[in-house]
Design a protein around this motif. Structure first.
Motif, PDB file in Angstrom:
ATOM      1  N   SER A  86       4.588   4.471  -7.774  1.00 46.99           N
ATOM      2  CA  SER A  86       5.045   5.848  -7.973  1.00 46.99           C
ATOM      3  C   SER A  86       5.179   6.538  -6.623  1.00 46.99           C
ATOM      4  O   SER A  86       4.719   6.037  -5.591  1.00 46.99           O
ATOM      5  CB  SER A  86       4.068   6.617  -8.866  1.00 46.99           C
ATOM      6  OG  SER A  86       2.832   6.794  -8.192  1.00 46.99           O
ATOM      7  N   SER A  87       5.816   7.686  -6.632  1.00 46.87           N
ATOM      8  CA  SER A  87       5.961   8.480  -5.416  1.00 46.87           C
ATOM      9  C   SER A  87       5.799   9.951  -5.760  1.00 46.87           C
ATOM     10  O   SER A  87       5.960  10.360  -6.923  1.00 46.87           O
ATOM     11  CB  SER A  87       7.325   8.241  -4.755  1.00 46.87           C
ATOM     12  OG  SER A  87       8.373   8.629  -5.617  1.00 46.87           O
ATOM     13  N   ILE A  88       5.476  10.734  -4.746  1.00 44.65           N
ATOM     14  CA  ILE A  88       5.296  12.170  -4.938  1.00 44.65           C
ATOM     15  C   ILE A  88       5.726  12.881  -3.660  1.00 44.65           C
ATOM     16  O   ILE A  88       5.631  12.331  -2.555  1.00 44.65           O
ATOM     17  CB  ILE A  88       3.827  12.511  -5.279  1.00 44.65           C
ATOM     18  CG1 ILE A  88       3.709  13.975  -5.709  1.00 44.65           C
ATOM     19  CG2 ILE A  88       2.911  12.215  -4.102  1.00 44.65           C
ATOM     20  CD1 ILE A  88       2.331  14.329  -6.242  1.00 44.65           C
ATOM     21  N   ARG A  89       6.248  14.081  -3.827  1.00 45.43           N
ATOM     22  CA  ARG A  89       6.688  14.878  -2.688  1.00 45.43           C
ATOM     23  C   ARG A  89       6.259  16.314  -2.932  1.00 45.43           C
ATOM     24  O   ARG A  89       6.659  16.928  -3.923  1.00 45.43           O
ATOM     25  CB  ARG A  89       8.199  14.794  -2.543  1.00 45.43           C
ATOM     26  CG  ARG A  89       8.760  15.384  -1.264  1.00 45.43           C
ATOM     27  CD  ARG A  89      10.232  15.005  -1.144  1.00 45.43           C
ATOM     28  NE  ARG A  89      10.839  15.585   0.032  1.00 45.43           N
ATOM     29  CZ  ARG A  89      12.106  15.364   0.395  1.00 45.43           C
ATOM     30  NH1 ARG A  89      12.863  14.562  -0.340  1.00 45.43           N
ATOM     31  NH2 ARG A  89      12.606  15.930   1.475  1.00 45.43           N
ATOM     32  N   VAL A  90       5.421  16.832  -2.058  1.00 47.51           N
ATOM     33  CA  VAL A  90       4.891  18.186  -2.241  1.00 47.51           C
ATOM     34  C   VAL A  90       5.083  18.975  -0.952  1.00 47.51           C
ATOM     35  O   VAL A  90       5.133  18.413   0.145  1.00 47.51           O
ATOM     36  CB  VAL A  90       3.397  18.170  -2.624  1.00 47.51           C
ATOM     37  CG1 VAL A  90       3.204  17.563  -3.995  1.00 47.51           C
ATOM     38  CG2 VAL A  90       2.576  17.431  -1.582  1.00 47.51           C
ATOM     39  N   ARG A 115       0.350  -2.160  -6.603  1.00 51.53           N
ATOM     40  CA  ARG A 115       0.138  -2.344  -8.038  1.00 51.53           C
ATOM     41  C   ARG A 115      -1.084  -1.582  -8.531  1.00 51.53           C
ATOM     42  O   ARG A 115      -1.325  -1.518  -9.742  1.00 51.53           O
ATOM     43  CB  ARG A 115      -0.023  -3.830  -8.345  1.00 51.53           C
ATOM     44  CG  ARG A 115       1.221  -4.659  -8.049  1.00 51.53           C
ATOM     45  CD  ARG A 115       0.997  -6.125  -8.419  1.00 51.53           C
ATOM     46  NE  ARG A 115       2.193  -6.935  -8.162  1.00 51.53           N
ATOM     47  CZ  ARG A 115       2.258  -8.241  -8.388  1.00 51.53           C
ATOM     48  NH1 ARG A 115       1.193  -8.886  -8.894  1.00 51.53           N
ATOM     49  NH2 ARG A 115       3.364  -8.895  -8.124  1.00 51.53           N
ATOM     50  N   GLU A 116      -1.845  -1.025  -7.582  1.00 50.95           N
ATOM     51  CA  GLU A 116      -3.052  -0.298  -7.946  1.00 50.95           C
ATOM     52  C   GLU A 116      -2.873   1.196  -7.659  1.00 50.95           C
ATOM     53  O   GLU A 116      -2.095   1.579  -6.782  1.00 50.95           O
ATOM     54  CB  GLU A 116      -4.247  -0.833  -7.144  1.00 50.95           C
ATOM     55  CG  GLU A 116      -4.552  -2.299  -7.375  1.00 50.95           C
ATOM     56  CD  GLU A 116      -5.013  -2.583  -8.791  1.00 50.95           C
ATOM     57  OE1 GLU A 116      -5.595  -1.664  -9.415  1.00 50.95           O
ATOM     58  OE2 GLU A 116      -4.780  -3.704  -9.283  1.00 50.95           O
ATOM     59  N   GLY A 148       0.813  -1.188   0.000  1.00 47.21           N
ATOM     60  CA  GLY A 148       0.000   0.000   0.000  1.00 47.21           C
ATOM     61  C   GLY A 148       0.858   1.253   0.000  1.00 47.21           C
ATOM     62  O   GLY A 148       2.085   1.190  -0.105  1.00 47.21           O
ATOM     63  N   ALA A 149       0.225   2.378   0.138  1.00 48.17           N
ATOM     64  CA  ALA A 149       0.917   3.664   0.127  1.00 48.17           C
ATOM     65  C   ALA A 149       1.472   3.983   1.508  1.00 48.17           C
ATOM     66  O   ALA A 149       0.871   3.652   2.537  1.00 48.17           O
ATOM     67  CB  ALA A 149      -0.030   4.759  -0.333  1.00 48.17           C
ATOM     68  N   ARG A 150       2.614   4.630   1.530  1.00 43.66           N
ATOM     69  CA  ARG A 150       3.248   5.074   2.770  1.00 43.66           C
ATOM     70  C   ARG A 150       3.451   6.579   2.689  1.00 43.66           C
ATOM     71  O   ARG A 150       3.962   7.087   1.690  1.00 43.66           O
ATOM     72  CB  ARG A 150       4.592   4.375   2.968  1.00 43.66           C
ATOM     73  CG  ARG A 150       5.334   4.763   4.228  1.00 43.66           C
ATOM     74  CD  ARG A 150       6.664   4.055   4.301  1.00 43.66           C
ATOM     75  NE  ARG A 150       7.533   4.420   3.199  1.00 43.66           N
ATOM     76  CZ  ARG A 150       8.356   5.484   3.229  1.00 43.66           C
ATOM     77  NH1 ARG A 150       8.391   6.278   4.283  1.00 43.66           N
ATOM     78  NH2 ARG A 150       9.127   5.739   2.188  1.00 43.66           N
ATOM     79  N   ALA A 151       3.035   7.299   3.732  1.00 42.81           N
ATOM     80  CA  ALA A 151       3.119   8.756   3.723  1.00 42.81           C
ATOM     81  C   ALA A 151       3.915   9.253   4.926  1.00 42.81           C
ATOM     82  O   ALA A 151       3.805   8.710   6.027  1.00 42.81           O
ATOM     83  CB  ALA A 151       1.723   9.373   3.726  1.00 42.81           C
ATOM     84  N   VAL A 152       4.724  10.274   4.687  1.00 43.95           N
ATOM     85  CA  VAL A 152       5.485  10.945   5.745  1.00 43.95           C
ATOM     86  C   VAL A 152       5.174  12.431   5.673  1.00 43.95           C
ATOM     87  O   VAL A 152       5.277  13.045   4.600  1.00 43.95           O
ATOM     88  CB  VAL A 152       7.003  10.715   5.581  1.00 43.95           C
ATOM     89  CG1 VAL A 152       7.775  11.502   6.644  1.00 43.95           C
ATOM     90  CG2 VAL A 152       7.346   9.242   5.658  1.00 43.95           C
TER      91      VAL A 152
END
Length: 209
Positions: free
Chosen positions: A99-103, A29-30, A1-5
């Motif tokens: 994928s990853s994103i940083r904002v 994968r989703e 799943g997604a991991r957020a910091v």
């Protein structure tokens, strides 16, 4: 799943900037979506605030303190004010698989009593221009410059031999003092400093430094 910091910090070298950063890594994968809730309100028990500028990307509020702190028996001090310009966060962040994103969401906070930078004709202009400039910088670069400033601030600690617990407490207190004051500011912190909510962060004229 997604991991957020999530990281929230006041920038060490750019004293008017506060930053909230979100780094999300979706290894699933989703596709994944993160819902965001913005609880910001242009209201305060201590400040008479109003929205003075906004668009789809930002909002700026301005106001003066409701009551100034003055020495007993002395005339009331002029009421200082602030301008705060901040990023409007989106309602959600969508990520494709693997994928990853940083904002980073930027807030620029200026006092009416702050000297205006070159090219600014008002406190609002100064705050909005700094917000716009900082918003063009990548999130990782904003954090990197902050970390470099913190490293320069913490060039050394206080050596305490023979008692590791005392050494930790002394250096922890020293660290919090460094965080609570700035060499380029003449104002004190609140009586409780920044690490707690003593006096709700209010600064008083009679706080000993």
């Amino acid at each position: 799943g997604a991991r957020a910091v999530q990281r929230t910090y006041f920038h060490q070298t750019k004293k008017h900037l506060a930053v909230t950063e979100l780094e999300v890594d979706n290894s699933a994968r989703e596709p994944s979506s993160i819902l965001l809730q913005d609880s910001f309100e242009a209201s305060s028990p201590d400040l008479e605030l109003k929205v003075v500028s906004k668009d789809i990307y930002y909002v700026c509020v301005e106001g003066r303190v409701s009551l100034s702190e003055s020495a007993w028996g002395m005339p009331a001090a002029p009421r200082d004010g602030i301008v705060l310009c901040r990023t409007k966060p989106p309602h959600s962040i969508d990520l494709v698989s693997n994928s990853s994103i940083r904002v980073a969401w930027i807030a620029s906070v200026w006092r009416h009593s702050d000297p205006l930078p070159a090219g600014a004709d008002s406190t609002l202009h100064a705050a909005l221009q700094e917000w716009a400039n900082a918003s063009l910088v990548e999130a990782e670069d904003v954090l990197a410059s902050h970390i470099q400033g913190m490293a320069r601030l913490w060039r050394g600690g206080i050596e305490v031999e023979g008692d590791i617990d005392v050494a930790r407490m002394v250096n922890s207190s020293w660290w919090n003092l460094l965080l609570s004051y700035r060499s380029d500011e003449h104002l004190s912190s609140s009586p409780g400093g920044l690490p707690n909510d003593c006096y709700c962060g209010h600064s008083f004229w009679d706080v000993e430094q």
